[in-house]
Write an enzyme that holds these catalytic residues in place. Structure first.
Site, PDB file in Angstrom:
ATOM      1  N   LYS A   1      55.322  45.244  38.183  1.00 14.19           N
ATOM      2  CA  LYS A   1      54.506  44.004  38.557  1.00 14.19           C
ATOM      3  C   LYS A   1      53.254  44.560  39.229  1.00 14.19           C
ATOM      4  CE  LYS A   1      58.160  42.880  40.928  1.00 14.19           C
ATOM      5  NZ  LYS A   1      59.071  43.998  40.641  1.00 14.19           N
TER       6      LYS A   1
ATOM      7  N   ARG B   1      62.188  35.717  45.242  1.00 18.81           N
ATOM      8  CA  ARG B   1      62.826  36.403  44.952  1.00 18.81           C
ATOM      9  C   ARG B   1      64.417  36.014  44.907  1.00 18.81           C
ATOM     10  NH1 ARG B   1      60.353  41.622  45.931  1.00 18.81           N
ATOM     11  NH2 ARG B   1      61.656  43.327  45.144  1.00 18.81           N
TER      12      ARG B   1
ATOM     13  N   ARG C   1      57.298  57.592  40.643  1.00 15.53           N
ATOM     14  CA  ARG C   1      56.134  56.639  41.159  1.00 15.53           C
ATOM     15  C   ARG C   1      55.589  57.381  42.436  1.00 15.53           C
ATOM     16  NH1 ARG C   1      57.073  50.796  42.527  1.00 15.53           N
ATOM     17  NH2 ARG C   1      58.936  51.627  43.519  1.00 15.53           N
TER      18      ARG C   1
ATOM     19  N   ARG D   1      57.611  56.326  48.135  1.00 16.05           N
ATOM     20  CA  ARG D   1      58.388  55.348  48.724  1.00 16.05           C
ATOM     21  C   ARG D   1      59.364  55.689  49.347  1.00 16.05           C
ATOM     22  NH1 ARG D   1      56.935  49.503  46.036  1.00 16.05           N
ATOM     23  NH2 ARG D   1      59.129  49.152  46.584  1.00 16.05           N
TER      24      ARG D   1
ATOM     25  N   ARG E   1      68.711  48.323  44.692  1.00 17.23           N
ATOM     26  CA  ARG E   1      67.879  47.251  44.426  1.00 17.23           C
ATOM     27  C   ARG E   1      67.932  46.639  43.066  1.00 17.23           C
ATOM     28  NH1 ARG E   1      62.806  51.030  45.290  1.00 17.23           N
ATOM     29  NH2 ARG E   1      61.633  49.078  44.394  1.00 17.23           N
TER      30      ARG E   1
HETATM   31  P1  AP5 Z   1      55.204  49.308  39.903  1.00 13.37           P
HETATM   32  O1  AP5 Z   1      54.025  48.664  39.285  1.00 13.37           O
HETATM   33  O2  AP5 Z   1      55.048  49.889  41.087  1.00 13.37           O
HETATM   34  O3  AP5 Z   1      56.539  48.238  39.653  1.00 13.37           O
HETATM   35  P2  AP5 Z   1      56.581  47.136  40.680  1.00 13.37           P
HETATM   36  O4  AP5 Z   1      57.430  46.363  39.553  1.00 13.37           O
HETATM   37  O5  AP5 Z   1      55.650  46.885  41.288  1.00 13.37           O
HETATM   38  O6  AP5 Z   1      57.939  47.741  41.561  1.00 13.37           O
HETATM   39  P3  AP5 Z   1      58.259  47.501  43.031  1.00 13.37           P
HETATM   40  O7  AP5 Z   1      59.370  48.763  43.042  1.00 13.37           O
HETATM   41  O8  AP5 Z   1      57.134  47.658  43.790  1.00 13.37           O
HETATM   42  O9  AP5 Z   1      59.014  46.340  42.820  1.00 13.37           O
HETATM   43  P4  AP5 Z   1      60.257  45.764  43.857  1.00 13.37           P
HETATM   44  O10 AP5 Z   1      60.314  44.599  43.409  1.00 13.37           O
HETATM   45  O11 AP5 Z   1      61.391  46.463  44.003  1.00 13.37           O
HETATM   46  O12 AP5 Z   1      59.599  46.248  45.423  1.00 13.37           O
HETATM   47  P5  AP5 Z   1      58.551  45.417  46.410  1.00 13.37           P
HETATM   48  O13 AP5 Z   1      57.666  46.120  46.931  1.00 13.37           O
HETATM   49  O14 AP5 Z   1      58.344  43.893  45.758  1.00 13.37           O
HETATM   50  O15 AP5 Z   1      55.577  50.418  38.704  1.00 13.37           O
HETATM   51  C1  AP5 Z   1      56.550  51.323  38.994  1.00 13.37           C
HETATM   52  C2  AP5 Z   1      56.273  52.781  38.393  1.00 13.37           C
HETATM   53  O16 AP5 Z   1      56.304  52.672  36.983  1.00 13.37           O
HETATM   54  C3  AP5 Z   1      54.797  53.462  38.857  1.00 13.37           C
HETATM   55  O17 AP5 Z   1      54.975  54.868  39.017  1.00 13.37           O
HETATM   56  C4  AP5 Z   1      54.137  52.997  37.469  1.00 13.37           C
HETATM   57  O18 AP5 Z   1      52.964  53.764  37.505  1.00 13.37           O
HETATM   58  C5  AP5 Z   1      55.001  53.063  36.419  1.00 13.37           C
HETATM   59  N1  AP5 Z   1      54.681  52.095  35.413  1.00 13.37           N
HETATM   60  C6  AP5 Z   1      54.468  50.795  35.465  1.00 13.37           C
HETATM   61  N2  AP5 Z   1      54.117  50.103  34.346  1.00 13.37           N
HETATM   62  C7  AP5 Z   1      54.317  51.191  33.480  1.00 13.37           C
HETATM   63  C8  AP5 Z   1      54.627  51.051  32.012  1.00 13.37           C
HETATM   64  N3  AP5 Z   1      54.216  49.962  31.345  1.00 13.37           N
HETATM   65  N4  AP5 Z   1      54.802  52.240  31.284  1.00 13.37           N
HETATM   66  C9  AP5 Z   1      55.418  53.356  32.115  1.00 13.37           C
HETATM   67  N5  AP5 Z   1      55.378  53.460  33.614  1.00 13.37           N
HETATM   68  C10 AP5 Z   1      54.836  52.415  33.977  1.00 13.37           C
HETATM   69  O19 AP5 Z   1      59.725  44.947  47.548  1.00 13.37           O
HETATM   70  C11 AP5 Z   1      60.283  46.162  48.254  1.00 13.37           C
HETATM   71  C12 AP5 Z   1      61.321  45.620  49.315  1.00 13.37           C
HETATM   72  O20 AP5 Z   1      60.828  44.476  50.148  1.00 13.37           O
HETATM   73  C13 AP5 Z   1      62.298  45.013  48.629  1.00 13.37           C
HETATM   74  O21 AP5 Z   1      63.471  45.789  48.208  1.00 13.37           O
HETATM   75  C14 AP5 Z   1      62.887  43.871  49.837  1.00 13.37           C
HETATM   76  O22 AP5 Z   1      63.618  44.793  50.762  1.00 13.37           O
HETATM   77  C15 AP5 Z   1      61.626  43.558  50.377  1.00 13.37           C
HETATM   78  N6  AP5 Z   1      60.972  42.234  49.733  1.00 13.37           N
HETATM   79  C16 AP5 Z   1      59.805  42.263  49.061  1.00 13.37           C
HETATM   80  N7  AP5 Z   1      59.579  41.035  48.565  1.00 13.37           N
HETATM   81  C17 AP5 Z   1      60.631  40.325  49.119  1.00 13.37           C
HETATM   82  C18 AP5 Z   1      61.246  38.900  49.115  1.00 13.37           C
HETATM   83  N8  AP5 Z   1      60.428  37.963  48.392  1.00 13.37           N
HETATM   84  N9  AP5 Z   1      62.351  38.506  49.764  1.00 13.37           N
HETATM   85  C19 AP5 Z   1      62.981  39.448  50.358  1.00 13.37           C
HETATM   86  N10 AP5 Z   1      62.864  40.676  50.446  1.00 13.37           N
HETATM   87  C20 AP5 Z   1      61.634  41.180  50.056  1.00 13.37           C
END
Ligand code: AP5
Length: 224
Positions: free
Chosen positions: A16, A91, A130, A163, A174
């Site tokens: 994402k 979410r 990552r 991270r 997760r």
């Molecule tokens: P990346 O682009 O970083 O993936 P992402 O989908 O953004 O993953 P996140 O881990 O950031 O998502 P998340 O939803 O778990 O975490 P968030 O920060 O929102 O890509 C991942 C890796 O793959 C990278 O190394 C990239 O280079 C590689 N890659 C990407 N695309 C690729 C491809 N096509 N092919 C190969 N490699 C690829 O949330 C973190 C925490 O915050 C949550 O656990 C929760 O505690 C809290 N939180 C956040 N939002 C909320 C909410 N709305 N409600 C409650 N708690 C929340």
């Protein structure tokens, strides 16, 4: 130009943030990532950050009553008036209902929900490789999207980090949380005719190409 109000949906590590980086400038949309907002709050030691840290470190969701107000307020800022790219919100069904109410109250609505689909086994590989720039949030992968110089950001030279919540046991939790609390949003938005699916196992630029084509079509439809 008509507004584009977009959500990026998908499991942790689906790409994402990677896609948002590629698309936000082109479509002139603010990238609103709840994960980035929360990590910044943790780094700044704010009340929000202190509340969120324990949940994030264990891979649990921050409670709806903590996050909803923060994001609704963010969507009211000037740069989001003409559209937004939401990443990581909503979410839960509760967050989705709150978002619909808030937009409805402003006579606005969602344009589309972009679902990036990646199987669980691939997610674990991706997240373990990552690396991120802790200042800007720029994202790399040691094998799939490496920086030019190992461990260093291409743009500003900041040392890259892993991270806190990318440890394997936290990633597994997760994923479980995603399937239980977030995956129901797929049917929720599909029923509203808003869902667009993308194969997130393709290379990042290929995924971006597919999303770009969809957004361009949506924009043309909005303008008709
Ligand atoms: P990346 O682009 O970083 O993936 P992402 O989908 O953004 O993953 P996140 O881990 O950031 O998502 P998340 O939803 O778990 O975490 P968030 O920060 O929102 O890509 C991942 C890796 O793959 C990278 O190394 C990239 O280079 C590689 N890659 C990407 N695309 C690729 C491809 N096509 N092919 C190969 N490699 C690829 O949330 C973190 C925490 O915050 C949550 O656990 C929760 O505690 C809290 N939180 C956040 N939002 C909320 C909410 N709305 N409600 C409650 N708690 C929340």
């Amino acid at each position: 130009m008509s507004e584009l109000n977009l959500i990026l949906l998908g499991p942790p590590g689906a790409g994402k943030g990677t896609q948002a980086e590629r698309l936000r400038d082109e479509f002139e949309l603010p990238h609103i990532s709840t994960g980035d907002i929360l990590r910044q709050a943790v780094a700044d030691g704010t009340e929000l950050g202190q509340t969120a840290k324990g949940y994030m470190d264990s891979g649990e969701l921050v409670p709806d009553e903590v996050i909803i107000g923060v994001i609704i307020e963010r969507l009211g800022e000037d740069d989001a008036r003409d559209g937004f790219l939401l990443d990581g919100f909503p979410r839960t069904i509760g967050q989705a209902d709150a978002l619909a109410d808030a937009l409805g109250g402003l006579d606005r609505s969602l344009t589309a929900v972009l679902l990036i689909e990646v199987p669980d086994e691939e997610i674990v590989k991706r997240i373990s490789g990552r690396r991120v720039n802790p200042e800007s949030g720029r994202i790399y992968h040691v094998d799939y999207d490496p920086p030019r110089e190992e461990g260093v950001d291409d743009v500003d030279g900041t040392p890259l980090i892993q991270r806190e919540d990318d440890k394997p046991e936290t990633v597994r939790n997760r994923l479980a949380v995603y399937h239980e609390q977030t995956a129901p949003l797929v049917a929720y938005y599909d029923d509203q005719g808003l869902l667009h699916r993308f194969d997130g196992t393709a290379a990042p630029n290929e995924v971006a190409g597919h999303i770009r084509a969809t957004i361009s079509t949506l924009r043309r439809e909005e303008e008709i």
